[in-house]
Scaffold this motif. Structure first.
Motif, short mmCIF file in Angstrom:
data_model
loop_
_atom_site.label_atom_id
_atom_site.label_comp_id
_atom_site.label_asym_id
_atom_site.label_seq_id
_atom_site.Cartn_x
_atom_site.Cartn_y
_atom_site.Cartn_z
N ILE A 281 -21.79 -45.19 -17.22
CA ILE A 281 -22.12 -43.77 -17.07
C ILE A 281 -23.17 -43.62 -15.98
O ILE A 281 -24.10 -44.42 -15.90
N VAL A 282 -23.01 -42.60 -15.15
CA VAL A 282 -24.00 -42.39 -14.08
C VAL A 282 -25.36 -42.04 -14.72
O VAL A 282 -25.40 -41.57 -15.85
N ASP A 283 -26.43 -42.28 -13.99
CA ASP A 283 -27.76 -42.01 -14.56
C ASP A 283 -28.14 -40.55 -14.44
O ASP A 283 -29.00 -40.06 -15.17
N GLU A 284 -27.54 -39.89 -13.49
CA GLU A 284 -27.81 -38.47 -13.31
C GLU A 284 -26.52 -37.82 -12.84
O GLU A 284 -25.88 -38.31 -11.92
N VAL A 285 -26.14 -36.74 -13.52
CA VAL A 285 -24.89 -36.06 -13.17
C VAL A 285 -25.19 -34.99 -12.13
O VAL A 285 -26.07 -34.15 -12.33
N HIS A 286 -24.48 -35.04 -11.03
CA HIS A 286 -24.65 -34.04 -9.96
C HIS A 286 -23.34 -33.30 -9.76
O HIS A 286 -22.35 -33.90 -9.37
N PHE A 287 -23.36 -31.99 -10.01
CA PHE A 287 -22.14 -31.23 -9.79
C PHE A 287 -21.95 -30.93 -8.31
O PHE A 287 -22.92 -30.68 -7.59
N MET A 288 -20.68 -31.02 -7.89
CA MET A 288 -20.33 -30.82 -6.49
C MET A 288 -19.41 -29.60 -6.37
O MET A 288 -18.79 -29.19 -7.34
N ARG A 289 -19.33 -29.09 -5.15
CA ARG A 289 -18.36 -28.04 -4.86
C ARG A 289 -17.23 -28.66 -4.05
O ARG A 289 -17.46 -29.19 -2.98
N GLY B 69 -16.94 -38.93 -2.13
CA GLY B 69 -17.51 -37.61 -1.89
C GLY B 69 -18.47 -37.15 -2.97
O GLY B 69 -19.22 -36.21 -2.78
N TYR B 70 -18.44 -37.82 -4.12
CA TYR B 70 -19.29 -37.39 -5.23
C TYR B 70 -20.71 -37.91 -5.05
O TYR B 70 -20.92 -39.03 -4.62
N ASN B 71 -21.68 -37.08 -5.42
CA ASN B 71 -23.07 -37.53 -5.52
C ASN B 71 -23.30 -37.99 -6.95
O ASN B 71 -22.86 -37.32 -7.90
N ILE B 72 -23.99 -39.08 -7.11
CA ILE B 72 -24.41 -39.49 -8.46
C ILE B 72 -25.86 -39.94 -8.39
O ILE B 72 -26.35 -40.32 -7.33
N GLY B 73 -26.54 -39.89 -9.53
CA GLY B 73 -27.90 -40.40 -9.59
C GLY B 73 -27.87 -41.84 -10.06
O GLY B 73 -27.19 -42.16 -11.04
N VAL B 74 -28.56 -42.72 -9.35
CA VAL B 74 -28.61 -44.14 -9.72
C VAL B 74 -30.06 -44.51 -9.99
O VAL B 74 -30.90 -44.38 -9.10
N ARG B 75 -30.33 -44.94 -11.21
CA ARG B 75 -31.69 -45.30 -11.56
C ARG B 75 -32.02 -46.71 -11.07
O ARG B 75 -31.20 -47.62 -11.20
N LEU B 76 -33.19 -46.87 -10.49
CA LEU B 76 -33.61 -48.21 -10.08
C LEU B 76 -34.21 -48.91 -11.29
O LEU B 76 -35.41 -48.86 -11.53
N VAL B 77 -33.35 -49.53 -12.06
CA VAL B 77 -33.83 -50.25 -13.25
C VAL B 77 -34.50 -51.54 -12.79
O VAL B 77 -34.28 -52.00 -11.66
N PRO B 78 -35.33 -52.15 -13.63
CA PRO B 78 -35.96 -53.40 -13.23
C PRO B 78 -34.91 -54.41 -12.77
O PRO B 78 -33.86 -54.53 -13.38
N GLY B 79 -35.22 -55.09 -11.69
CA GLY B 79 -34.28 -56.08 -11.17
C GLY B 79 -33.31 -55.51 -10.16
O GLY B 79 -32.41 -56.21 -9.71
N SER B 80 -33.49 -54.22 -9.82
CA SER B 80 -32.58 -53.61 -8.83
C SER B 80 -33.05 -53.95 -7.43
O SER B 80 -34.25 -54.10 -7.18
#
Lengths: 621, 437
Positions: free
Chosen positions: A109-117, B55-66
């Motif tokens: 699962i992604v850590d943060e969900v970002h909605f796109m257009r 094309g999608y943006n996602i958030g990726v957490r820098l967990v320890p060891g990243s």
């Protein structure tokens, strides 16, 4: 067919509506019938040349002068769907379902969900874009011992449903717009069509086992990407019936194989065709063909092109009811004509045999030349022939990359060229949603079991038949089933009641929705206590639904469905025997007659098996 | 923009990574490759936003060891040159841009923040403008979202508008919508001897969306500015939720009546001056408008900043006391009903008037006319010397009072007298049944 040798590759994309309110507002996800409460008229335009995958010029052409009408229903759409209010925060239930499903598909699962257009330019979204977000990725499920890659899962908005296309644009209904969809994209599968269908069925089962997706026609759609070696990626869009999937893949693989063969046959033998249309309207002045007659009366023309040496090519069969000519016709239709007529067809069916002969003569055609005819206003007909020639010449390339639409036969027809990658921009009106790992962990612990495990459990632990178990696995009523089983009543009786009796009563118009879980729980408790027979259940439910405020006791009393005691049955038997004293001479006949009489008397108030037991004892059979 | 955590900052700095670079994030459990996007205000400080190849943006957490690696630098962006050709035989119109949603868009390069469009970009959205008017010049005195617009912005804008106006057939001003009606009121007073149309417009849907209302609003504004004979300051925006025609509403009678709808601007106690279609049709609704003349406009851009606007509400009048304490010279109270304030408010009103301030009451109801003589509270306020502003909008009253007080040559009595006389159609003697919701 040896699909391995053919190099068949298939990828699936599922779009499943979720059973919750809309994604970015509180409107219910319910489709509406009847007249809209409001009709709003809009136009869309390409912005700053940034129309995603589309060439700006093409986008301009696609949108210029187009007018869209939107039907608004107070019950199912609000200012958000009307693009008159910014989206609200994302529907948490939908997000949770998307995460649950992603986990079931083995995704991270992604850590943060970002909605796109994602830009859509057919007007099906009032804003001109679809909101979509990636939820999971890098998943894997095992079907029949084979790993299937899940590339990604996405949470997105459903588009508006189309009412009609108009000369200047289209009319859409807003009830469907914004219903949450989960999109599931598999990786490329190199397996035969039947196995692909099994994967689809398995994913479909996973979706339903959550109990959180909508059911019924149109609530799930598949897009299928299909290619074979030497062919091209073709996307079949909007397949609704999973059971058609294998057939669609088979037929598309076959179509591609035949197009490749056609390419080999014509390469070196035939030349590319140039679009030089000739007006042959004059030869149709006295035609008996009705639609041509009507067209000519409206001032339409018939244009022809000659394909030197192409005899037989347009007639090449590509699938059931589909010939190469059908492909050409699909392209021509995009210019707004009804289709084409070509020389490999049986022209007597129109009938235009005579006219065609005249055309052949006039155009000095050789016996192995082919022709294509188009009926329409001059400009449209010219454009249609241009499109047709375009497709004819593509035969030298084999398989064009296309988006196609499934037909009822499982064959497909051309919709549009394959779109490139969509360009996406952030939906700045929706804040990102942080996904806490503790939340994901807690969801992971509560994931629905594997459908096969559930089924085994239902059959072994609860003794359901395979048929009932199959139904119960994907039933929304499964949680209720487990609860009701605790009353001690027969699981089979409960399952039959939930999956068959309630549904058929509802179809008959019985307001079964008025009965709560408590009602059903009480019903099965009393059933288990022997107060009435299982045959009485449908009638009891019917009566109780009409008066859910009454006690079950009262309903039993009013319906007279209270189970009869053995004593009472015995008394009746004695009474009947007194009435027909000769009966006992033939015990088997006596049993038949008495059973019939008693069943009539006690219908629904005693189990058949129990009655027969008592009767046998009494008459000493 | 939210701050990254110290750890994330350090990692990015060590690798020399900045927004737009292609990066590879390797975590113990997974790896992600894509373009680094700017951080979001609501993002977690430990999260990087990555645009994946799909094309999608996602958030990726820098967990320890990243580990984060720079794959390649920022891809060069193609700058599209936008050239507009205009036909000088068409009516010459000036465009003034001031900021707001109409000139906002997602920044395509960084993909995140809202940026301002150049006038050329704005015009490329509606190339049809070139068929309607000859765009003589584009002025950009300042860029402010309209919630940040201050009286000195009105003054600067009035001066610029007068200059532009005297060199063209009409002026179009793009503006944020929040306070658009304050600005139109200000320009209505601050530009005197107006000989030509001054058309203000904005957008409720930003111009980077296919569904933006900016396009039709601009086209209709150009029709009014270049082709109508209505010499007024007004707002030209959607008349309904349909993309069919706009209303042109008198600047002192317009008000934003909805937070988000396209047709948010409504004429209050008034009918729109005209309906205008992008095709060019103009249907005049108010027959007694001021016609185009040959004369020159004159700027009268003054404003007394010790002027305020206050809502009367059931409760203690502390805010009003504060205004008196701060030495306010003009106070507009949006009164309830026919023009009332709660009893405890009478005291600070007396204090204000005794301190030499002018206290006016305008209708909180927006619609309708005040009358001090129906109830005793009104009569009492009237006796104290409160001015009842008839059917004037509170926001318009605030702007007008500040503008009048800005004229040091006016005596208190002159200001009071002028408050009750129409300067730009802001007050009337007759209430007609139209002009209500």
């Amino acid at each position: 067919m040896d699909y391995k040798r053919l190099g068949l590759k298939v990828g699936l994309e599922f779009h499943q509506r979720l059973d919750t309110h809309k994604l970015f507002c509180s409107c219910p996800s319910e489709l509406q019938e009847g007249d809209p409460d409001l009709v709003v008229q809009r136009s869309l335009r390409p912005v700053s040349g940034e129309l995603g995958y589309m060439d700006p010029a093409a986008a301009k052409e696609a949108l210029a002068g187009k007018e869209y009408k939107y039907y608004h229903y107070d019950r199912a759409s609000c200012l958000v769907e009307l693009d008159e209010e910014p989206p609200h925060q994302v529907n948490q239930e939908a997000l949770e379902t998307a995460v649950i499903l992603s986990l079931m598909l083995g995704c991270s699962i992604v850590d943060e969900v970002h909605f796109m257009r994602k830009t859509v330019i057919d007007g099906s979204n009032t804003s001109g874009f679809q909101r979509t977000a990636m939820i999971g990725h890098s998943g894997k499920i095992r079907v029949n011992g084979e790993d299937v890659e899940i590339k990604g899962t996405f949470l997105e908005e459903e588009a508006s449903g189309i009412v009609e296309r108009t000369a200047s644009g289209a009319v859409y209904k807003l009830d469907r717009l914004g219903i949450p969809l989960i999109e599931i994209a598999t990786g490329i599968m190199e397996m035969d069509p039947k196995s692909v269908q099994e994967v689809a069925l398995e994913i479909g089962k996973l979706l339903r086992v959550t109990g959180r997706v909508q059911r019924g026609l149109g609530t799930i759609r598949q897009d299928v990407n299909i290619s074979i070696s030497g062919g091209a990626r073709v996307e079949v869009k909007g397949l609704q019936d999973i059971r058609m999937l294998a057939r669609v893949v088979e037929l598309e693989a076959e179509r591609q194989a035949r197009l490749i063969k056609l390419k080999q046959e014509i390469t070196g033998r035939l030349q590319k065709v140039s679009p030089r249309p000739v007006d042959v309207t004059a030869y149709f002045r006295d035609t008996e063909c009705k639609f041509i007659k009507r067209g000519l009366q409206k001032g339409q023309r018939i244009l022809a092109i000659v394909l030197p040496g192409w005899k037989g090519v347009l007639g090449t069969e590509l699938g059931p009811g589909r010939r190469f000519g059908s492909e050409v016709s699909d392209y021509a239709k995009k210019a707004g004509v009804g289709g084409i007529i070509h020389s490999d067809e049986d022209l007597s069916k129109y009938p235009i045999t005579k006219e065609a002969e005249a055309v052949r003569k006039a155009l000095e055609m050789k016996p192995d030349d082919a022709f294509v005819l188009v009926l329409g206003e001059k400009e449209k007909a010219e454009n249609a022939l241009k499109e047709a020639v375009n497709r004819i010449n593509m035969a030298f390339d084999g398989v064009p990359a296309e988006t196609r639409r499934p037909l009822p036969s499982g064959a497909t027809e051309y919709m549009r060229p394959m779109a490139g990658e969509h360009r996406m921009y952030p939906e700045t009106d929706v804040p990102p949603v942080m996904i806490r790992s503790s939340w994901v962990d807690s969801l992971r612990k509560r994931l629905p079991a594997d459908p096969q495990k559930i089924k085994d459990d239902l059959m072994i632990k609860y003794g359901l038949s395979e048929e009932l178990a199959d139904k119960m696995v994907i039933s929304k009523n499964r949680p209720l089933f487990y609860k009701l089983v605790e009353t001690g009543a027969s699981p089979t009786v409960i399952a039959v009641t939930l999956e068959q009796t309630l549904k058929s009563l509802k179809r008959q118009g019985v307001p079964t929705d008025r009965l709560s879980e408590d009602h059903l729980s009480q019903l099965f408790k009393e059933f288990n206590a022997g107060l009435f027979s299982k045959e009485a259940i449908p009638d009891l439910i019917k009566a109780w639904s009409e008066a859910p405020g009454k006690s079950l006791e009262k309903i039993l009393e009013e319906t007279g469905l209270m189970r009869v005691s053995e004593e009472e049955v015995k008394k009746s038997i004695a009474l009947l025997l007194g009435k027909y004293p000769d009966l006992l001479q033939d015990k088997r006949r006596a049993f038949r007659v008495l059973m019939g009489e008693l069943m009539k008397e006690y219908r629904g108030r005693i189990d058949g098996s129990r009655l027969s037991m008592i009767l046998r004892k009494e008459i000493g059979e | 923009m939210a701050e990254y955590s110290e750890n994330v900052k350090r990692v990015l700095a060590e690798q020399g990574i900045s927004v737009g670079d292609r990066v590879l994030v390797e975590r113990p459990d997974s790896a992600y490759e894509g373009i680094l996007m700017p951080n979001h205000e609501f993002s977690d400080p430990e999260v990087l936003i990555i645009k994946l190849d799909n094309g999608y943006n996602i958030g990726v957490r820098l967990v320890p060891g990243s580990r984060v690696k720079k794959v390649s630098g920022k891809a060069p962006q193609e700058k599209r040159k936008i050239r507009l050709s205009f036909n000088p035989r068409l009516p010459g119109v000036s465009l003034i841009t001031t900021g707001g949603t109409i000139t906002s868009r997602v920044d395509y390069e960084t993909g995140g923040v809202v940026s301002l469009m150049s006038p050329e970009e704005l015009l490329s959205l509606v190339p049809e403008l070139a068929d309607i008017v000859f765009l003589r010049e584009v002025r950009n005195p300042f860029n402010e979202m309209s919630e940040d617009m201050m009286p000195w912005n009105w003054q600067a804008l009035a001066n610029d508008t007068v200059k532009a106006l005297n060199e063209s057939e009409g002026v179009i001003i793009t503006h944020g919508t929040d306070t658009l009606h304050y600005t139109t009121a200000a320009l209505s007073f601050m530009i005197q001897d107006l000989p030509k149309p001054v058309v203000l417009t904005g957008a409720q849907r930003s111009s980077d969306r296919p569904s933006t209302d900016a396009a039709m609003n601009l086209l209709c504004s150009a029709r009014i500015a270049g082709h109508s004979d209505i010499a007024h300051v007004g707002i030209c925006m959607h008349a309904s939720m349909n993309d069919d025609y706009c209303n042109f509403i008198l600047g002192t009678r317009a008000r934003k009546m909805h937070t988000s709808r396209r047709d948010a601007f409504q004429a209050i106690n008034d009918t729109p001056l005209a309906r205008v279609w992008p095709s060019g049709r103009i249907e005049v609704l108010k027959k007694d408008y001021r016609k185009r003349t040959k004369g020159e406009a004159r700027a009268d851009a003054v404003f007394e900043e010790k002027t305020g606007l206050l809502h009367a509400f059931p409760g203690s009048p502390e805010p009003l006391h504060a205004m008196v304490d701060k030495g306010y010279r003009g106070i507009v109270i949006a009164g309830t009903g026919l023009g009332h304030v709660p009893r405890p408010w009478l005291d600070p009103i007396t204090r204000a008037i005794e301190s030499g301030a002018i206290v006016c009451i305008a209708p909180q109801t927006l619609y309708g006319r005040l009358n001090p003589f129906v109830y005793s509270r009104g009569r009492r306020e009237y006796e104290q010397g409160v001015l009842f502003l008839e059917d004037m909008l509170p926001e318009t009253a605030y702007v007008k009072l500040g503008w009048l007080l800005g004229h040091e040559e006016y005596t208190e009595e002159e200001v009071k007298k002028k408050m009750l006389e129409p300067v730009a159609g802001e007050i009337s003697k007759r209430s007609l049944p139209g002009g209500f919701v």
